[in-house]
Design an enzyme around this catalytic site. Structure first.
Site, PDB file in Angstrom:
ATOM      1  N   GLY A 199       7.403  -3.349  13.034  1.00 45.49           N
ATOM      2  CA  GLY A 199       8.151  -2.261  12.216  1.00 45.49           C
ATOM      3  C   GLY A 199       7.571  -1.153  11.703  1.00 45.49           C
ATOM      4  O   GLY A 199       7.827  -0.046  11.525  1.00 45.49           O
ATOM      5  N   ARG A 224       0.835  -1.283   0.110  1.00 49.69           N
ATOM      6  CA  ARG A 224      -0.216  -0.021   0.055  1.00 49.69           C
ATOM      7  C   ARG A 224       0.985   1.483  -0.077  1.00 49.69           C
ATOM      8  O   ARG A 224       0.159   2.333  -0.039  1.00 49.69           O
ATOM      9  CB  ARG A 224      -0.933   0.075   1.064  1.00 49.69           C
ATOM     10  CG  ARG A 224      -2.079  -1.115   1.306  1.00 49.69           C
ATOM     11  CD  ARG A 224      -2.788  -1.332   2.444  1.00 49.69           C
ATOM     12  NE  ARG A 224      -1.858  -2.413   3.186  1.00 49.69           N
ATOM     13  CZ  ARG A 224      -2.152  -2.859   4.386  1.00 49.69           C
ATOM     14  NH1 ARG A 224      -3.340  -2.352   5.036  1.00 49.69           N
ATOM     15  NH2 ARG A 224      -1.343  -3.475   5.107  1.00 49.69           N
ATOM     16  N   ASN A 277      37.599  42.466   6.729  1.00 48.22           N
ATOM     17  CA  ASN A 277      36.407  42.971   6.008  1.00 48.22           C
ATOM     18  C   ASN A 277      36.359  42.431   4.524  1.00 48.22           C
ATOM     19  O   ASN A 277      37.465  43.067   3.881  1.00 48.22           O
ATOM     20  CB  ASN A 277      36.571  44.366   6.163  1.00 48.22           C
ATOM     21  CG  ASN A 277      35.071  45.031   5.835  1.00 48.22           C
ATOM     22  OD1 ASN A 277      34.379  44.674   4.854  1.00 48.22           O
ATOM     23  ND2 ASN A 277      34.426  46.113   6.684  1.00 48.22           N
TER      24      ASN A 277
HETATM   25  C1  UD1 Z   1      -1.942  -6.064  11.872  1.00 51.87           C
HETATM   26  C2  UD1 Z   1      -2.689  -6.715  12.854  1.00 51.87           C
HETATM   27  C3  UD1 Z   1      -4.161  -6.078  13.165  1.00 51.87           C
HETATM   28  C4  UD1 Z   1      -3.543  -4.763  14.027  1.00 51.87           C
HETATM   29  C5  UD1 Z   1      -2.502  -3.974  12.980  1.00 51.87           C
HETATM   30  C6  UD1 Z   1      -1.893  -2.980  13.637  1.00 51.87           C
HETATM   31  C7  UD1 Z   1      -2.462  -9.085  12.231  1.00 51.87           C
HETATM   32  C8  UD1 Z   1      -2.977 -10.341  11.443  1.00 51.87           C
HETATM   33  N1  UD1 Z   1      -3.078  -8.045  12.070  1.00 51.87           N
HETATM   34  O1  UD1 Z   1      -2.665  -5.636  10.761  1.00 51.87           O
HETATM   35  O2  UD1 Z   1      -4.909  -6.830  14.119  1.00 51.87           O
HETATM   36  O3  UD1 Z   1      -4.587  -3.856  14.309  1.00 51.87           O
HETATM   37  O4  UD1 Z   1      -1.491  -4.721  12.704  1.00 51.87           O
HETATM   38  O5  UD1 Z   1      -1.073  -2.209  12.988  1.00 51.87           O
HETATM   39  O6  UD1 Z   1      -1.539  -9.399  13.037  1.00 51.87           O
HETATM   40  N2  UD1 Z   1       4.716  -8.793   8.587  1.00 51.87           N
HETATM   41  C9  UD1 Z   1       5.589  -9.646   8.551  1.00 51.87           C
HETATM   42  N3  UD1 Z   1       5.397 -10.684   7.859  1.00 51.87           N
HETATM   43  C10 UD1 Z   1       4.272 -11.120   7.136  1.00 51.87           C
HETATM   44  C11 UD1 Z   1       3.308 -10.253   7.304  1.00 51.87           C
HETATM   45  C12 UD1 Z   1       3.511  -8.997   8.087  1.00 51.87           C
HETATM   46  O7  UD1 Z   1       6.736  -9.528   8.861  1.00 51.87           O
HETATM   47  O8  UD1 Z   1       4.297 -12.342   6.533  1.00 51.87           O
HETATM   48  C13 UD1 Z   1       5.021  -7.621   9.345  1.00 51.87           C
HETATM   49  C14 UD1 Z   1       4.741  -6.333   8.491  1.00 51.87           C
HETATM   50  O9  UD1 Z   1       6.229  -6.029   7.992  1.00 51.87           O
HETATM   51  C15 UD1 Z   1       4.260  -5.265   9.540  1.00 51.87           C
HETATM   52  C16 UD1 Z   1       3.616  -6.036  10.568  1.00 51.87           C
HETATM   53  O10 UD1 Z   1       4.033  -7.411  10.262  1.00 51.87           O
HETATM   54  O11 UD1 Z   1       5.529  -4.625  10.215  1.00 51.87           O
HETATM   55  C17 UD1 Z   1       2.106  -5.983  10.622  1.00 51.87           C
HETATM   56  O12 UD1 Z   1       1.743  -6.411   9.143  1.00 51.87           O
HETATM   57  P1  UD1 Z   1       0.705  -5.760   8.347  1.00 51.87           P
HETATM   58  O13 UD1 Z   1       0.372  -6.480   7.137  1.00 51.87           O
HETATM   59  O14 UD1 Z   1       0.987  -4.214   8.168  1.00 51.87           O
HETATM   60  O15 UD1 Z   1      -0.766  -6.095   9.042  1.00 51.87           O
HETATM   61  P2  UD1 Z   1      -1.975  -5.100   9.481  1.00 51.87           P
HETATM   62  O16 UD1 Z   1      -2.782  -5.441   8.233  1.00 51.87           O
HETATM   63  O17 UD1 Z   1      -1.585  -3.974   9.638  1.00 51.87           O
HETATM   64 CA    CA Z   2       0.410  -2.476   9.455  1.00 51.97          CA
END
Ligand code: UD1
Ligand code: CA
Length: 457
Positions: A106, A13, A379
């Site tokens: 992160g 995104r 100067n």
């Molecule tokens: C996630 C949470 C959600 C919460 C939100 C808060 C889950 C399933 N959902 O959703 O409940 O409200 O964060 O911000 O946990 N990442 C990995 N490996 C993966 C997938 C993600 O390392 O396979 C890391 C991403 O880099 C990121 C974090 O995990 O730093 C969260 O992943 P993201 O896909 O952003 O989750 P959200 O949809 O935001």
């Molecule tokens: Ca997120």
């Protein structure tokens, strides 16, 4: 206590080639904010799960903070947050019930160490500790489901939630602390029966509840747990971060004419009675002594500014060491390697680079002073250029004390002007000027009387 930071997601995104966690907040990658906050808790180890753009993330972080001794874990395929934590589990130093695992994201960079400490403290082998917030706009977050006793019983992702669940405004921050022993068992039991077909870390909450383990939610203000999934959220977090930084400066006694129009992209250290006007950008490490004032629209990077110095509007300063009671600008450009001694005056449209300028010396208007050493009390007239470049190499110009360089002169380096030397306006000085001498190096004026102007044909 060990920390696991999830940073492997591809950040679709963000629509960017840069890994999401390397996008900058206050001038520094988001991941660095999370790491530095985690490091404040002095954990036994920090594991960072990386995937998309892993090499880039490792390179940036290791350069910025090699001292953290991070254990990098690669998640080859991004199969979800639960899967990501699973990758880090074999690396934990201990998988006993006394060992706590603090999971951070992160992309949730504004979290404070004080909050994290409370999250860790309320985690026990019998209790998962979860950080939640009441969100004004809960869209996109996982929702916290509580049973009739008010206990947290599950987390439902927005895309899996029914309309009743979507109406819940208590959201999951993603941050939790769990006993290492139990975590293993729950992660092993995760499935992918959800809209995204991923292993959701959040599903362990329902499992814990079913196993009779209490899930204790700690609720904080939503600003602290806001996540970054797109550029619009990044921009809004940047504003929060900047307001937080501005408020810290105000608390220390700095006068900010408008706290919403200051941008700090690094660290600022301020003495007493520092005043900063609007639209100022401070980058890297900047330090201001007592009584420094910074005018509107200045950009100051990696510089030290001594007490009583006034930086007037529109000035840029980078990599400079500025003494006391100096006046710079408006609209001056002070480049790297500039050292200004006390009581200097650098006026409008003056550029300096690699220039060490002695006490009380002045260049009030329109000059370029590059690769030079100036004594005290010199100067430099309007329009003077220190010609430091011969087309291939840079050379140095040296001025003793009390040297006067008349307007519109060029000093062709390498050249030395000894103490009390005087250069007539409009001169091109290409050889040394001895102490106390006048150098006139320009065509003598001719007078043609009764000059007839050319006539238009
Ligand atoms: C996630 C949470 C959600 C919460 C939100 C808060 C889950 C399933 N959902 O959703 O409940 O409200 O964060 O911000 O946990 N990442 C990995 N490996 C993966 C997938 C993600 O390392 O396979 C890391 C991403 O880099 C990121 C974090 O995990 O730093 C969260 O992943 P993201 O896909 O952003 O989750 P959200 O949809 O935001
Ligand atoms: Ca997120």
């Amino acid at each position: 206590m060990e920390v696991v930071i999830l940073a492997a997601g591809n950040g679709t995104r963000m629509h960017s080639a840069l890994p999401k966690v390397l996008h900058r907040l206050g001038g520094r990658p988001m991941l660095l904010h999370v790491l530095e906050t985690a490091a404040c808790l002095a954990p036994d180890s920090i594991h960072v799960v990386v995937g998309v753009g892993a090499e880039q993330a490792v390179a940036v972080v290791e350069e910025a903070c090699p001292h953290l001794g991070i254990n990098w874990v690669t998640q080859k395929e991004q199969l979800g947050t639960g899967h990501a934590v699973q990758q880090a589990l074999p690396c934990l130093q201990q998988r006993t019930s006394d060992n706590k695992v603090l999971i951070l994201f992160g992309d949730v960079p504004l979290i404070t160490s004080a909050t994290l400490k409370q999250v860790v403290d309320q985690c026990t082998p019998e209790q998962i500790s979860l950080l939640t917030a009441r969100a004004s706009l809960p869209q996109g977050f996982g929702r916290i489901i509580r049973n009739s006793d008010g206990d947290v019983s599950a987390i439902i992702e927005e895309r899996d939630a029914n309309s009743e669940q979507k109406a819940i405004n208590e959201i999951n921050s993603g941050i939790m602390a769990i006993s290492a022993l139990r975590l293993q068992a729950w992660l092993d039991a995760l499935g992918t029966n959800n809209d995204q077909g991923e292993y959701y870390l959040t599903d362990i909450v329902a499992m814990a509840h079913a196993d009779g383990v209490r899930v204790r939610a700690k609720m904080v203000g939503e600003e602290e747990v806001m996540g970054v999934n797109n550029k619009s959220q990044l921009a809004s977090l940047e504003r929060h971060y900047q307001m937080r930084t501005a408020n810290k400066l105000l608390e220390q006694g700095v006068t900010l004419l408008d706290p919403s129009r200051l941008d700090v992209r690094g660290e600022v250290d301020c003495g007493r009675d520092v005043e900063i006007d609007v639209n100022v950008v401070l980058e890297g490490r900047v330090s201001f002594g007592d009584g420094v004032s910074v005018g509107a629209n200045c950009v100051i990077k990696d510089s030290k500014i001594g007490p009583g110095t006034k930086i007037l509007a529109g000035t840029q300063i980078e990599g400079a060491y500025i003494g006391q009671n100096i006046s710079i600008g408006p609209m001056a450009r002070i480049r790297s390697g500039t050292v200004l001694s006390d009581r200097c005056k650098i006026g409008n449209f003056v550029e300096t680079k690699n220039a060490v300028i002695g006490e009380g010396s002045k260049a009030n208007h329109l000059a370029y002073i590059g690769d030079a050493v100036l004594g005290d009390g010199c100067n430099i007239g309007a329009g003077v250029v220190f010609c430091n470049y011969d087309g291939a190499n840079k050379h140095q110009t040296k001025l003793g004390d009390n040297v006067f360089v008349g307007s519109n002169s060029v000093l062709i380096a390498p050249v030395t002007l000894e103490d009390n030397a005087f250069v007539a306006a409009g001169s091109s000085v290409s050889s040394d000027v001895p102490e106390g001498s006048l150098a006139v190096a320009r065509v003598k004026q001719r007078i043609v009387p009764d000059w007839k102007r050319p006539k238009k044909k």
